[in-house]
Each structure stands twice: as C-alpha cells, then as structure tokens.
Design a protein around this motif. Sequence first.
Motif, PDB file in Angstrom:
ATOM      1  N   VAL A 329       0.838  -1.204   0.000  1.00 37.84           N
ATOM      2  CA  VAL A 329       0.000   0.000   0.000  1.00 37.84           C
ATOM      3  C   VAL A 329       0.872   1.253   0.000  1.00 37.84           C
ATOM      4  O   VAL A 329       0.606   2.221  -0.732  1.00 37.84           O
ATOM      5  CB  VAL A 329      -0.943   0.005   1.212  1.00 37.84           C
ATOM      6  N   ALA A 330       1.913   1.257   0.825  1.00 45.42           N
ATOM      7  CA  ALA A 330       2.790   2.426   0.909  1.00 45.42           C
ATOM      8  C   ALA A 330       3.450   2.719  -0.430  1.00 45.42           C
ATOM      9  O   ALA A 330       3.616   3.887  -0.822  1.00 45.42           O
ATOM     10  CB  ALA A 330       3.858   2.197   1.983  1.00 45.42           C
ATOM     11  N   ARG A 331       3.798   1.681  -1.177  1.00 47.13           N
ATOM     12  CA  ARG A 331       4.464   1.884  -2.465  1.00 47.13           C
ATOM     13  C   ARG A 331       3.491   2.300  -3.556  1.00 47.13           C
ATOM     14  O   ARG A 331       3.846   3.064  -4.453  1.00 47.13           O
ATOM     15  CB  ARG A 331       5.241   0.608  -2.839  1.00 47.13           C
ATOM     16  N   TYR A 332       2.270   1.814  -3.492  1.00 48.93           N
ATOM     17  CA  TYR A 332       1.259   2.315  -4.421  1.00 48.93           C
ATOM     18  C   TYR A 332       1.018   3.806  -4.168  1.00 48.93           C
ATOM     19  O   TYR A 332       0.914   4.605  -5.109  1.00 48.93           O
ATOM     20  CB  TYR A 332      -0.053   1.541  -4.269  1.00 48.93           C
ATOM     21  N   ALA A 333       0.909   4.188  -2.894  1.00 50.18           N
ATOM     22  CA  ALA A 333       0.692   5.600  -2.561  1.00 50.18           C
ATOM     23  C   ALA A 333       1.875   6.445  -3.034  1.00 50.18           C
ATOM     24  O   ALA A 333       1.696   7.561  -3.547  1.00 50.18           O
ATOM     25  CB  ALA A 333       0.490   5.760  -1.056  1.00 50.18           C
ATOM     26  N   PHE A 334       3.088   5.917  -2.885  1.00 49.33           N
ATOM     27  CA  PHE A 334       4.283   6.629  -3.353  1.00 49.33           C
ATOM     28  C   PHE A 334       4.223   6.860  -4.863  1.00 49.33           C
ATOM     29  O   PHE A 334       4.457   7.972  -5.356  1.00 49.33           O
ATOM     30  CB  PHE A 334       5.537   5.816  -2.996  1.00 49.33           C
ATOM     31  N   ALA A 335       3.915   5.796  -5.611  1.00 48.56           N
ATOM     32  CA  ALA A 335       3.861   5.911  -7.065  1.00 48.56           C
ATOM     33  C   ALA A 335       2.781   6.906  -7.495  1.00 48.56           C
ATOM     34  O   ALA A 335       2.975   7.696  -8.426  1.00 48.56           O
ATOM     35  CB  ALA A 335       3.607   4.545  -7.689  1.00 48.56           C
ATOM     36  N   MET A 336       1.637   6.889  -6.814  1.00 43.23           N
ATOM     37  CA  MET A 336       0.551   7.805  -7.152  1.00 43.23           C
ATOM     38  C   MET A 336       0.924   9.254  -6.814  1.00 43.23           C
ATOM     39  O   MET A 336       0.588  10.176  -7.559  1.00 43.23           O
ATOM     40  CB  MET A 336      -0.720   7.388  -6.419  1.00 43.23           C
TER      41      MET A 336
END
Length: 544
Positions: A329-336
Amino acid sequence: MTTGSSHTSRPTADGGGISTFKGQERALRAGRLGTGGLLLSVLAATAPLMVVAGVMPTTFAVMGIVGQPLLFVALGAVLVLFGVGYAEMSRHVHNAGAFYAYISRGLGGTAGASAALVALVAYNALQVGIYGLFGFEVSNLLTTYADVTVAWWIPALAAVAVVGALGWLKIDVNARVLGVLLVVEVALVVIFDVAAVADPAREGLSLHAFNPDTLGGAGIGTALCFCIAAFLGFEQAPVYAEETSRPHILVPRVMFLAVAGVAVFFAFSSWALTVAAGPSAIVGAARKESAGLLFALTESRLGTTFTDVLHVLFVTGMFAAMLSFHNVVARYAFAMGREGLLPAAFGRTSTASGAPATGSLSQTAVSLVVVAAFALLDDGPAGDPTAPVLHLFTWFGNVGALGVIVLMAAACLSVIVFFARRGAVAAQAWRLVTSALAGLALLVIAVYTVKDFDILVGVGPDSSLSVVLPGIIGLALVAGLVQGAVLRSRRPRAHARIGLGNEAFQLEKAAEAASKECLPGDGAGPALRTGDGAGPVPPPVTRE
C-alpha cells in the motif's frame, strides 16, 4: 527503460543512459532486494498458515466441495497463464505502481488512474481486514495461556503501531522479519502434512479429492472465490521492482516461483486435510470444527505442545501478511504521489531508509481509524467474536480480493493492447493468447464473486451489504476514471505521466537542463516557455 546506477539524476556524458528509478528524491532506494528477499516479501502476503487453518476449512464447510486440492491446481494453472504476460510487462515497466502502471501503458492514463485507486482501496482493505482476526486470536491466546482478558482491539491497535514502525525501515529489514516468520510457519504446516500422510484416516491415502467429479454442484464458483484469495500476494512482485538491482530478471523469476510454490503447497496441504479427516468426513468435520479443524487434527497426531506452537504461529503469520500488505500500500501511494494522483508529499521517500514514509504513515492512519471504528461498535466486555471482529476480517478481506481480481483481469487486457500497439503481436503471440485465456477466467471468477458476495461475507441474499461492499470497488473504479478524465482535461502533462513513474520525471529534468542551455545570451536563441511565463517547457512525454 534504462536502469542506471548513478546517485544523481542527470544524463551521462554521451547524452544517454538517464537513470530511470535510482538515487533521487522521487525514487525508492534501489538494490535493496535480491531474489530471496523479494520472494519472501511476496510470499508473506499469502499467509500460508492462515489459509490452511482458515480459508481451507471455511471452503470445505461453506461450499461442501471435497475437491478443493484440485481447485488449487486449476487456479495455479490460470495464474501461471496470467503471469506469462504480466511477467513480460515487468521487463518493460519498472514502477512501484505495478498494476496501474501496466494498465496505463496498455489502456491509457485514464484507465491507469482508475486502476490506481482500485489498487489503493483493495490492498488497504486486505491489510486492514486482517487486524480484526489478529486481534481476536491474540485475545484468545492471552485468555487461554495467561488467563488475561483483553479486548480484541487492544492487540489490533498495538499491531497497527508495530507494523507502522516497521514500514518506515529499510525494505531489506522488513524482508528479514517476513522471512523468519514465513519459514517457521511453512515448516510447521509441512510437519502437519507429513503427519497426516503418515497417519491417515480409515480411508487411507485417498486421492479422491483430485477427482473432477468432486467439483460438481452450485458452490463451485464461490469456492473459486475463496481459493483465489489464498494466492493473493504473488502479483505484488512488480511493486518492489524499483528496489531490486535487476528488475527485468528478478521480478518474473519471483512471480513464477511464487505461483508455482503456492499452488503446490496449498494443493498438497488441502489434500493432507482430506487424508487426515477422510474424504467422506472432511466436510462434516470442517462444519463442526470451523477454523479449529487444523488444530484438532494436529493435536491428535502431534500433541498439545505442537498445537500450542501452531496457534502462536497462526498469529505471527497474520502479522507477516499485514506487514507485507502495508509495504505494498505504501508503495502504491508513493507511485501515485509521484505522478500527481495523490498529493506530492506521497511521492517522497525517507532519507534515512529510502522507504515511502508518507505512504506508510497514511496507511497506518487508515488502519487506526478503521480498527477504532469497529472497536466503538463492539459493546462486548472483551470483544464479541462475531460482531464486529470477524466482520472486519470477512468484509474487508473479500472487498480487497474482488479488487485484485478485477485488476488482474484488466492487466490481461492491457498486456494484449500494449504489445499490439507496439507491433509485436507476432513476436508475443503466445503471451497474448495466455493473457486472453487468463483474463476470461478471471472475469468469470469476478462475476461469481459479485454474484455470491452474500455467501462470501456471511449475510442473507437480501442484505444491503451484498451490494454495498462490492460497490466499494465499483465506486473506486468510477472515481478513478473521473479523476483521470479531469487530469486529461486540466493537466494533460500530468495525465501523460501516469504509469511512467520515475522515467517521466527523469526525462523532464533532462529536457529542462537542455532548455536552460538555450536561454537568451548564449547565442542559441530563445527558449520555449509556458503560457504564463513559468519557465521552459519540456517535450511531451510519450508512452511506449
């Protein structure tokens, strides 16, 4: 896409080789994970003991289907077909956004924005849902072994804090924690499997569970929904692509190792359950024992001490799954955040660990709010075991599973379109065929999931929850499409960057540097500027 290893984002001396994902403020820290660390991070999300002790007995009991081992084999084959095209995409796209990056490359930025929001909601739901079951199990352990009565939400909130703290650390530290928990967990399940085979029920080492005739009946579609949820985690390998040294090699390798390993492990373990209880008795035993089936079968063969250890590892396995989903989740949020789909603060990493700190913190906050909300609804003195503890687990777990199934189906279509647009249909023909077959199978499973959602979450067919809960994924999908359309209209450059990740950022920085060299005074002519005179305009970003 090149994968240079410099620590500054600039072109090389020959004007090429721009680093696309390393060493600057919008990149994750590269080179943290090798094959072993990536594989452990991915497999931890599958929570093997939670599946064997929870999902398998539930599937036997609710669906009454003996052939669950055969379902795991069939689903393994479907997911291998899915992985063929998905893995090939991973060689072309290295982005922590994974699903949405792939979908945007094939179906466009608007579809990518929709996929991004669906992924964010789905993986949040999967992670948060486990806190309910975790809190309940820890509360039971404390009551049983320490004679201490603790409300379920106390250990759940403690887990939120610990997972949040680990999420700020280096990913290789997380991988070690996950690895230790996973290896011990798998070892204990294998010991049970061997004990079951060595001491079968009166029907002996029957292979009846692999007979296709055992898959008949109306419950087959819903059983597929239960079983595919057990595989969730293998698809996360591309999320960590930016943190590996050789993503084009490691990501496909880990995905296939994960799918094959999970399929074999779960097929064998579910067969061991039928052997231990007997094929003719497994459904009745599962309905009687529910989530206690594995522990009852273990105690009669391996003793109380082993069973007690298994109970503890059941809890640590859930913790490993929560940490794994938290990282995703943290990495999806980072990419977004990096691509303008979330505030820019999400697109920064911690200077100390290279972890996506803001994304980690936001996921911790979401977990805290949801667990606290369910705790407030619980009026039992020590936590009601059915409302809302198991509701938190079943409701959110199935919402998350539905979201990931939809994303996988969309990714299959994206693979086909991506290579067709590149004129690579002939060269990639067999990959496109496997993607089409997997996509159709996943669509069927998604339809059954929505159709039978009332069964999956344990409510009546007339309950509004059978519409509201899957509607969460539908709402995320529509909201993402709207966001993508608005970006395309108002901020076309941001829209063009969706799915390109650090590649777009690096190319724009290189273009800005080149534009500055052409400013008035150097004899090269005037630089192009934006309509408001804000500065040089980089060339538009194009998609592969």
